[in-house]
Structure formats: C-alpha cells, structure tokens
Scaffold this active site. Structure first.
Site, short mmCIF file in Angstrom:
data_model
loop_
_atom_site.label_atom_id
_atom_site.label_comp_id
_atom_site.label_asym_id
_atom_site.label_seq_id
_atom_site.Cartn_x
_atom_site.Cartn_y
_atom_site.Cartn_z
N LYS A 93 59.13 12.74 34.91
CA LYS A 93 60.39 13.14 34.28
C LYS A 93 60.17 13.77 32.91
CE LYS A 93 62.02 8.92 34.31
NZ LYS A 93 60.98 8.10 34.98
N ARG A 144 47.50 7.80 31.60
CA ARG A 144 48.37 8.57 30.69
C ARG A 144 48.01 8.36 29.22
NH1 ARG A 144 54.78 8.53 31.29
NH2 ARG A 144 54.64 6.29 30.98
N ARG A 149 69.69 3.86 33.86
CA ARG A 149 68.71 3.09 34.62
C ARG A 149 69.34 1.91 35.33
NH1 ARG A 149 64.07 4.75 31.38
NH2 ARG A 149 62.14 4.11 32.33
N ARG A 170 57.87 -2.84 35.40
CA ARG A 170 58.67 -1.61 35.35
C ARG A 170 59.00 -1.11 36.75
NH1 ARG A 170 54.67 1.65 31.88
NH2 ARG A 170 56.03 3.47 32.05
N ARG A 191 50.29 4.17 25.57
CA ARG A 191 51.48 3.37 25.31
C ARG A 191 51.24 1.89 25.60
NH1 ARG A 191 56.39 6.43 28.27
NH2 ARG A 191 56.77 4.28 28.90
P1 ADP Z 1 58.88 5.48 31.91
O1 ADP Z 1 59.83 6.41 32.59
O2 ADP Z 1 57.47 5.92 31.98
O3 ADP Z 1 59.04 4.04 32.33
P2 ADP Z 1 60.38 5.67 29.38
O4 ADP Z 1 59.79 6.26 28.18
O5 ADP Z 1 61.51 6.37 30.04
O6 ADP Z 1 59.15 5.45 30.36
O7 ADP Z 1 60.89 4.19 29.05
C1 ADP Z 1 60.06 3.23 28.44
C2 ADP Z 1 60.79 1.90 28.31
O8 ADP Z 1 61.93 2.05 27.45
C3 ADP Z 1 61.36 1.32 29.60
O9 ADP Z 1 60.40 0.61 30.34
C4 ADP Z 1 62.47 0.41 29.03
O10 ADP Z 1 61.92 -0.77 28.50
C5 ADP Z 1 63.00 1.23 27.86
N1 ADP Z 1 64.12 2.08 28.30
C6 ADP Z 1 64.14 3.44 28.35
N2 ADP Z 1 65.32 3.88 28.82
C7 ADP Z 1 66.06 2.78 29.09
C8 ADP Z 1 67.37 2.57 29.61
N3 ADP Z 1 68.15 3.60 29.99
N4 ADP Z 1 67.81 1.30 29.75
C9 ADP Z 1 67.05 0.25 29.39
N5 ADP Z 1 65.80 0.38 28.91
C10 ADP Z 1 65.31 1.62 28.76
#
Ligand code: ADP
Ligand code: ZN
Length: 216
Positions: free
Chosen positions: A15, A129, A90, A173, A162
C-alpha cells in the site's frame, strides 16, 4: 479520474509503495495513518506515546484516537483535490466513521483499491523491509535495495527496520488484518466500491494497472 481513494490490503501488500507512486503521478494527497503515528512517535507527542504502546506489539491503536486524528487531517485544505487513504479504515467502526465524515465534508470515497497477497510473500516482504528515517521511503534488503546500503536514494537519510517489523508483531498484525480489517472488503463490496488487484505482479506493474484503472 477517480479521487478520494482507499488503499486496502494486509501489512506488506504494498500500500505504501503504491501510494507514493500514485501520489506523485496523480497529484493526490497521501494520508497514511501509520506514518502519522510514526511522526508523532518521532516528535515525542502524547499521541505518539500512546500509539507506540500498541504499534510495537502489532496491535491496533484504539478507534476513537485514530478516527479523531484522521478527521482533522481530512478536513485540511490540501485534501480537496483528492486523497489516498493508506491504512485507514482498519475496523468496522472506522469505516462507519469515515462514511459519516466524508459525507459531512462532501468528499465521498469513490473507490477502494484492494491489494491481494499471500501470507508467505507478506512475511518475506516485511522481514526484509527497511524504511527511511527521514522521508519514509520503503526499501527491501533483497528486492528493492537502495543504491548505497543503509542510505535512502531519495533524501540520503538513514534506513532502519521498523520496531513492529519482527516475527512476533507481524503475527499479531496479520491476525488483526483477518479479524478486524478483512471484513471491510464485504462492507465496500456491498457499496459497489471494491476493486481487486493482485500485488504479486510486482510494484511497477501494479502501479501501471492501478493508475490505468483510476484514470480511465
Ligand atoms: P502496515 O500496513 O505495514 O501494517 P502501517 O504503517 O499502515 O503498517 O501501520 C503500522 C501500525 O500503526 C499498525 O500495525 C497499527 O498499530 C497502527 N495503525 C495504523 N493505522 C491504523 C488504524 N487505521 N487503526 C488502528 N491502528 C492503526
Ligand atoms: Zn529518504
């Protein structure tokens, strides 16, 4: 052209990479809730401190906190020409909040681009990554190497892994994806907004397919 787009898919589906490509070619604002949380963590804000306690374990940040942050961002002026949501919504409550909010500000979601990917590939991608500490550009130690090891091609910033890109947090996750996020595909399918793409074709080809679809 389609604007006001949601990018969906499991962690590691691509994404963020796709969003960065689309952002510069289609002139859309890229809104990544993950990046916003990481900015807050870097800046040592109260929101960052709270978010970190969830993120590092692989858990989701509570809905209300996330929704409030997103709400403020979507109302900003630069979103009026179109936005790409990456990592939001999410959960079902987030999707419902977004539906209300986008009506309120008259910026309706026009399409949900869903990236399909199998678990083996997700694990391979996430475990290799690396991310630029400065600008957030994504790399992979095998498939998307920077020109100079450990250094961002775009800005010269240092690359790091990360804290949540480890086996344990990734498992959590992926579980959250299946229980909390995947059901949203039905939510958007019912609304006629869902468009599926296979992310295994590679980032360049995926970008070609998605941008062709969005601009047609
Ligand atoms: P990835 O898609 O690789 O899991 P992101 O950078 O999108 O990574 O998200 C990293 C973390 O940030 C998620 O695992 C969660 O803990 C938090 N996060 C991001 N977006 C949301 C969301 N919409 N609702 C709740 N937590 C979120
Ligand atoms: Zn960089």
């Amino acid at each position: 052209m389609k604007k006001n787009i949601i990018l969906m898919g499991p962690p590691g589906a691509g994404k963020g990479t796709l969003a960065k490509q689309l952002k510069s070619s289609l002139n859309l604002v890229h809104i990544s809730t993950g990046d916003m949380f990481r900015e807050n963590i870097k800046g040592g804000t109260a929101l960052g401190l709270l978010a970190k306690s969830y993120i590092d374990k692989g858990d989701l940040v509570p809905d209300q906190v996330t929704i409030d942050m997103l709400k403020a961002r979507l109302a900003e002026k630069d979103c009026e020409n179109g936005f790409l949501l990456d990592g939001f919504p999410r959960t079902l409550p987030q999707a419902e909040a977004l539906e209300r909010l986008s009506k309120e500000i008259n910026r309706p979601i026009e399409v949900v681009v869903n990236l399909d990917c199998n678990n083996e590939e997700l694990i391979r991608r996430i475990s290799g990554r690396r991310v630029c500490k400065n600008c957030g550009a994504p790399y992979h130690i095998v498939t998307m190497k920077p020109k100079v090891e450990g250094v961002c091609d775009l800005c010269g910033g240092p690359l790091y892994q990360r804290a949540d890109d480890n086996e344990e947090a990734l498992k959590v996750r992926l579980d959250h994806y299946v229980t909390d996020t995947k059901p949203l595909l039905d939510f958007y399918k019912q609304r006629g907004l869902l468009e599926n793409f296979n992310s295994l074709v590679g980032s360049q080809e995926l970008f070609n397919q998605v941008s062709k679809f969005l601009t047609k």
